[in-house]
Design a protein around this motif. Structure first.
Motif, mmCIF file in Angstrom:
data_model
loop_
_atom_site.group_PDB
_atom_site.id
_atom_site.type_symbol
_atom_site.label_atom_id
_atom_site.label_comp_id
_atom_site.label_asym_id
_atom_site.label_seq_id
_atom_site.Cartn_x
_atom_site.Cartn_y
_atom_site.Cartn_z
ATOM 1 N N ALA A 8 0.831 -1.208 0.000
ATOM 2 C CA ALA A 8 0.000 0.000 0.000
ATOM 3 C C ALA A 8 0.864 1.256 0.000
ATOM 4 N N VAL A 9 1.933 1.264 0.820
ATOM 5 C CA VAL A 9 2.823 2.430 0.878
ATOM 6 C C VAL A 9 3.552 2.602 -0.445
ATOM 7 N N ARG A 10 4.070 1.492 -0.968
ATOM 8 C CA ARG A 10 4.796 1.580 -2.240
ATOM 9 C C ARG A 10 3.901 2.102 -3.350
ATOM 10 N N ASP A 11 2.678 1.584 -3.453
ATOM 11 C CA ASP A 11 1.783 2.000 -4.533
ATOM 12 C C ASP A 11 1.395 3.475 -4.402
ATOM 13 N N ALA A 12 1.169 3.935 -3.163
ATOM 14 C CA ALA A 12 0.806 5.343 -2.950
ATOM 15 C C ALA A 12 1.950 6.267 -3.355
ATOM 16 N N LEU A 13 3.168 5.898 -2.983
ATOM 17 C CA LEU A 13 4.322 6.738 -3.326
ATOM 18 C C LEU A 13 4.648 6.652 -4.810
ATOM 19 N N GLU A 14 4.429 5.481 -5.414
ATOM 20 C CA GLU A 14 4.680 5.335 -6.851
ATOM 21 C C GLU A 14 3.713 6.195 -7.651
ATOM 22 N N THR A 15 2.482 6.266 -7.207
ATOM 23 C CA THR A 15 1.492 7.105 -7.886
ATOM 24 C C THR A 15 1.922 8.572 -7.861
ATOM 25 N N ARG A 16 2.564 8.977 -6.774
ATOM 26 C CA ARG A 16 2.940 10.387 -6.624
ATOM 27 C C ARG A 16 4.300 10.714 -7.244
ATOM 28 N N PHE A 17 5.267 9.809 -7.097
ATOM 29 C CA PHE A 17 6.648 10.138 -7.506
ATOM 30 C C PHE A 17 7.187 9.286 -8.653
ATOM 31 N N GLY A 18 6.388 8.363 -9.165
ATOM 32 C CA GLY A 18 6.873 7.480 -10.216
ATOM 33 C C GLY A 18 7.465 6.210 -9.629
ATOM 34 N N GLU A 19 7.963 5.358 -10.505
ATOM 35 C CA GLU A 19 8.478 4.055 -10.065
ATOM 36 C C GLU A 19 9.667 4.218 -9.112
ATOM 37 N N PRO A 20 9.684 3.493 -7.984
ATOM 38 C CA PRO A 20 10.808 3.599 -7.049
ATOM 39 C C PRO A 20 12.079 2.973 -7.614
#
Length: 249
Positions: free
Chosen positions: A182-194
């Motif tokens: 959930a954290v990864r997907d939320a941050l990916e939506t905002r900042f792009g692929e980690p």
């Protein structure tokens, strides 16, 4: 002769790097296989597969390799079946070590891991014999330039993360294991692929090593990581700067 020797040394190093790269590819491909068979070949519906694909891109695995692995794993009854395994034990100087793997033969892997510990000054323990000394967490990494420290902190807290660290390597977001996807997907939506996203074992306390014990511990870890069935190795040691410089010399 000096030039010839130097050339041979370069070729040897390149050969060693190529071999290491091949092993890294093999480990990621095995993780992709397990992810597909335990879920779906569609990355958007399979968080574990997305994490495996990110790991592949982190080591510059060609896109074609990843797509072929997904297609192969999707075939009914194709290929090997892998089982997730975890081993725990102690290395030299009482360093706690966790070994995670994917294997098609539990007996073989257990025997090889036990032999590595015994041969290099360690001992394999029972399940959960050292894992209580680690926190099992999710770790998501982004390049520094994607956000300011404050912006990343705000976004991580909003997504449910526990901590954010900023270093010269970039932003590192740490969260509870159960919140990882959930954290990864939320941050990916905002900042792009980690840059990287994985589950990690972080030690609660570390054993400080001198040069002699550090060489022994690192040798054991190298042997374990070289095993085809081993996906990752975690240990609770710390190297003082002078020891790290001596080892690098």
């Amino acid at each position: 002769m000096a030039g010839h020797s130097q050339f041979k040394n370069i070729m040897h190093r390149k050969g060693a790097q190529d071999a290491k790269r091949a092993k890294q590819f093999a480990k990621v491909l095995r993780e992709i296989t397990v992810a597909v068979r335990s879920g779906s070949p569609d990355p958007t519906a399979n968080p574990r597969l997305r994490a495996a694909m990110t790991a592949g891109r982190e080591i510059n695995m060609p896109k074609d390799n990843i797509e072929r692995a997904i297609k192969k794993a999707s075939g009914a009854g194709a290929g090997d079946d892998y089982t997730e395994v975890r081993y725990e034990g102690y290395g030299p100087a009482g360093v706690a070590i966790i070994v995670e793997g994917l294997t098609d033969n539990r007996n073989r892997t257990a025997s090889e891991v036990r032999a590595a510990f015994s041969k290099h000054g360690g001992s394999l323990g029972e399940s959960n014999s050292v894992s209580f000394m680690f926190a099992h967490v999710g770790v998501i990494s982004f390049p520094t330039e994607v956000a300011s420290e404050e912006e990343m902190l705000d976004a991580a807290i909003e997504a449910g993360a526990d901590n954010v660290l900023l270093s010269e390597d970039g932003h590192e977001i740490i969260c509870a294991m159960e919140n990882f996807f959930a954290v990864r997907d939320a941050l990916e939506t905002r900042f792009g692929e980690p840059k990287a996203a994985k589950l990690d074992w972080r030690p609660e306390n570390s054993v400080v090593l001198n040069e002699e014990t550090a060489r022994s511990v690192l040798k054991l870890i190298d042997v374990l990581e070289d095993n085809d069935d081993v996906q990752a190795v975690y240990a609770n040691f710390d190297l003082p700067d002078d020891v790290a410089r001596a080892l690098a010399a």
